[in-house]
Design a protein around this motif. Sequence first.
Motif, PDB file in Angstrom:
ATOM      1  N   MET A  98       0.889  -1.493  -0.238  1.00  0.00           N
ATOM      2  CA  MET A  98       0.114   0.383  -0.263  1.00  0.00           C
ATOM      3  C   MET A  98       0.714   1.210   0.211  1.00  0.00           C
ATOM      4  SD  MET A  98      -3.168  -0.792   0.214  1.00  0.00           S
ATOM      5  CE  MET A  98      -4.157   0.373   0.970  1.00  0.00           C
ATOM      6  N   THR A  99       1.954   1.316   0.373  1.00  0.00           N
ATOM      7  CA  THR A  99       2.992   2.096   0.526  1.00  0.00           C
ATOM      8  C   THR A  99       3.386   3.001  -1.035  1.00  0.00           C
ATOM      9  OG1 THR A  99       3.921   2.196   2.762  1.00  0.00           O
ATOM     10  CG2 THR A  99       4.759   3.327   1.185  1.00  0.00           C
ATOM     11  N   PRO A 100       3.118   3.843  -1.724  1.00  0.00           N
ATOM     12  CA  PRO A 100       3.640   3.586  -3.314  1.00  0.00           C
ATOM     13  C   PRO A 100       5.019   4.208  -2.933  1.00  0.00           C
ATOM     14  CG  PRO A 100       2.778   5.847  -1.975  1.00  0.00           C
ATOM     15  CD  PRO A 100       2.960   4.843  -1.042  1.00  0.00           C
ATOM     16  N   PRO A 101       5.132   4.233  -4.239  1.00  0.00           N
ATOM     17  CA  PRO A 101       6.213   3.622  -4.939  1.00  0.00           C
ATOM     18  C   PRO A 101       6.872   5.222  -5.665  1.00  0.00           C
ATOM     19  CG  PRO A 101       5.921   2.798  -6.684  1.00  0.00           C
ATOM     20  CD  PRO A 101       4.937   2.723  -5.081  1.00  0.00           C
ATOM     21  N   THR A 102       7.589   6.179  -4.791  1.00  0.00           N
ATOM     22  CA  THR A 102       8.289   7.540  -5.182  1.00  0.00           C
ATOM     23  C   THR A 102       9.027   7.561  -6.487  1.00  0.00           C
ATOM     24  OG1 THR A 102       9.990   7.771  -4.119  1.00  0.00           O
ATOM     25  CG2 THR A 102       8.062   8.532  -2.966  1.00  0.00           C
ATOM     26  N   ALA A 103       8.427   8.517  -7.667  1.00  0.00           N
ATOM     27  CA  ALA A 103       9.122   8.735  -8.897  1.00  0.00           C
ATOM     28  C   ALA A 103       9.485  10.576  -9.278  1.00  0.00           C
ATOM     29  CB  ALA A 103       8.002   8.099  -9.707  1.00  0.00           C
ATOM     30  N   ARG A 104       9.726  10.880  -9.666  1.00  0.00           N
ATOM     31  CA  ARG A 104      10.470  12.134  -9.815  1.00  0.00           C
ATOM     32  C   ARG A 104       9.182  12.594 -10.611  1.00  0.00           C
ATOM     33  NH1 ARG A 104      15.842  13.175 -13.645  1.00  0.00           N
ATOM     34  NH2 ARG A 104      17.375  12.485 -12.012  1.00  0.00           N
ATOM     35  N   THR A 105       8.620  14.026  -9.911  1.00  0.00           N
ATOM     36  CA  THR A 105       7.364  14.794 -10.574  1.00  0.00           C
ATOM     37  C   THR A 105       7.486  16.395 -10.454  1.00  0.00           C
ATOM     38  OG1 THR A 105       5.480  14.525  -9.796  1.00  0.00           O
ATOM     39  CG2 THR A 105       6.578  14.547  -7.886  1.00  0.00           C
ATOM     40  N   TRP A 106       6.692  16.521 -10.857  1.00  0.00           N
ATOM     41  CA  TRP A 106       6.587  18.551 -11.455  1.00  0.00           C
ATOM     42  C   TRP A 106       5.787  18.443  -9.523  1.00  0.00           C
ATOM     43  CZ3 TRP A 106       9.383  20.370 -15.460  1.00  0.00           C
ATOM     44  CH2 TRP A 106       9.105  19.335 -16.246  1.00  0.00           C
ATOM     45  N   SER A 107       6.295  19.608  -9.020  1.00  0.00           N
ATOM     46  CA  SER A 107       6.456  20.540  -8.262  1.00  0.00           C
ATOM     47  C   SER A 107       6.150  22.355  -8.127  1.00  0.00           C
ATOM     48  CB  SER A 107       6.500  20.333  -7.211  1.00  0.00           C
ATOM     49  OG  SER A 107       7.808  20.660  -6.748  1.00  0.00           O
ATOM     50  N   PRO A 108       5.829  23.304  -8.156  1.00  0.00           N
ATOM     51  CA  PRO A 108       6.679  25.117  -8.171  1.00  0.00           C
ATOM     52  C   PRO A 108       7.953  25.086  -7.430  1.00  0.00           C
ATOM     53  CG  PRO A 108       4.000  24.986  -6.986  1.00  0.00           C
ATOM     54  CD  PRO A 108       4.761  23.704  -6.961  1.00  0.00           C
ATOM     55  N   ARG A 109       8.777  25.922  -7.990  1.00  0.00           N
ATOM     56  CA  ARG A 109       9.670  26.087  -7.941  1.00  0.00           C
ATOM     57  C   ARG A 109       9.849  26.306  -6.361  1.00  0.00           C
ATOM     58  NH1 ARG A 109      15.029  27.930 -10.595  1.00  0.00           N
ATOM     59  NH2 ARG A 109      13.599  27.586 -12.601  1.00  0.00           N
ATOM     60  N   GLY A 110      10.918  25.272  -5.077  1.00  0.00           N
ATOM     61  CA  GLY A 110      11.032  25.337  -4.311  1.00  0.00           C
ATOM     62  C   GLY A 110       9.967  25.505  -3.158  1.00  0.00           C
ATOM     63  N   ILE A 111       9.120  23.856  -3.725  1.00  0.00           N
ATOM     64  CA  ILE A 111       7.991  23.531  -2.747  1.00  0.00           C
ATOM     65  C   ILE A 111       8.510  22.620  -3.101  1.00  0.00           C
ATOM     66  CG2 ILE A 111       5.672  23.440  -2.132  1.00  0.00           C
ATOM     67  CD1 ILE A 111       5.398  25.879  -3.485  1.00  0.00           C
ATOM     68  N   THR A 112       8.672  21.124  -2.574  1.00  0.00           N
ATOM     69  CA  THR A 112       8.976  19.585  -2.048  1.00  0.00           C
ATOM     70  C   THR A 112       7.703  18.728  -2.358  1.00  0.00           C
ATOM     71  OG1 THR A 112      11.067  20.075  -1.515  1.00  0.00           O
ATOM     72  CG2 THR A 112      10.098  17.566  -1.451  1.00  0.00           C
ATOM     73  N   PRO A 113       7.278  18.230  -3.105  1.00  0.00           N
ATOM     74  CA  PRO A 113       5.569  17.759  -3.443  1.00  0.00           C
ATOM     75  C   PRO A 113       5.729  16.403  -2.188  1.00  0.00           C
ATOM     76  CG  PRO A 113       6.911  16.863  -5.183  1.00  0.00           C
ATOM     77  CD  PRO A 113       7.894  17.865  -4.180  1.00  0.00           C
ATOM     78  N   THR A 114       4.561  16.479  -1.389  1.00  0.00           N
ATOM     79  CA  THR A 114       4.737  15.624  -0.111  1.00  0.00           C
ATOM     80  C   THR A 114       4.128  15.014  -0.736  1.00  0.00           C
ATOM     81  OG1 THR A 114       5.319  17.062   1.314  1.00  0.00           O
ATOM     82  CG2 THR A 114       4.271  15.249   1.895  1.00  0.00           C
ATOM     83  N   ILE A 115       3.665  13.440  -0.481  1.00  0.00           N
ATOM     84  CA  ILE A 115       2.569  12.468  -0.152  1.00  0.00           C
ATOM     85  C   ILE A 115       2.689  11.783   0.883  1.00  0.00           C
ATOM     86  CG2 ILE A 115       2.646   9.793  -1.386  1.00  0.00           C
ATOM     87  CD1 ILE A 115       4.007  10.208  -3.465  1.00  0.00           C
TER      88      ILE A 115
END
Length: 199
Positions: free
Chosen positions: A25-42
């Motif tokens: 159930m824990t998803p694998p993480t991969a590269r993704t897009w986000s606004p500059r300076g904001i780290t995406p969180t799952i």
Amino acid sequence: MAAGKTAAAALDAWLVFEDEAGFSMTPPTARTWSPRGITPTIRVRGRSRRRVSIAALTCYKTGQRPRLIYRPRDDRTPSGRMSFAWTEYRDLLADAHQQLGGPLVVIWDNLNTHLTRGMRKYVAERDWLTVYQLPAYAPDLNPTEGIWSLLRRGSTANRIFTDPDHLINTLRTGLRRIQHRPHLIDGCLTATGLAPLSS
């Protein structure tokens, strides 16, 4: 590996690679897009021990499009067993033989379930089935490993699974997409250093 390829050509058989993998159930993480300076969180809803195992066959034959045949196994089954039993591998090979309509030369790893007395007896009694073992610690020689990589970088990456059924449905959808894209299955074979057989 060369022996398996030669045997497949001599028998006019499908060259079949088998492997199994587990998904949680824990998803694998991969590269993704986000606004500059904001780290995406799952955000994941707690930890779940629920796991889905999949056994898959990548199948190749000269003049035929490559095929992907798979069977999922949910740990919610009555036996509570987490991994595939040898009888489940037997049934998977029998189904592949029926679907592909010809003899199989199967190449798989040295998993203890592949080497049981029952499995060895089953193989010996089938004239349409020839089995070779991969060398130990050689996942890079198995194109089915590439299928797991496609799933983890694609349909399951960065995904929040709400329940086990959501995970199973996502895996099935991802595998069906790969089944309908023969060039991806050929690409998994090419990544091992072997030339595609479907041309």
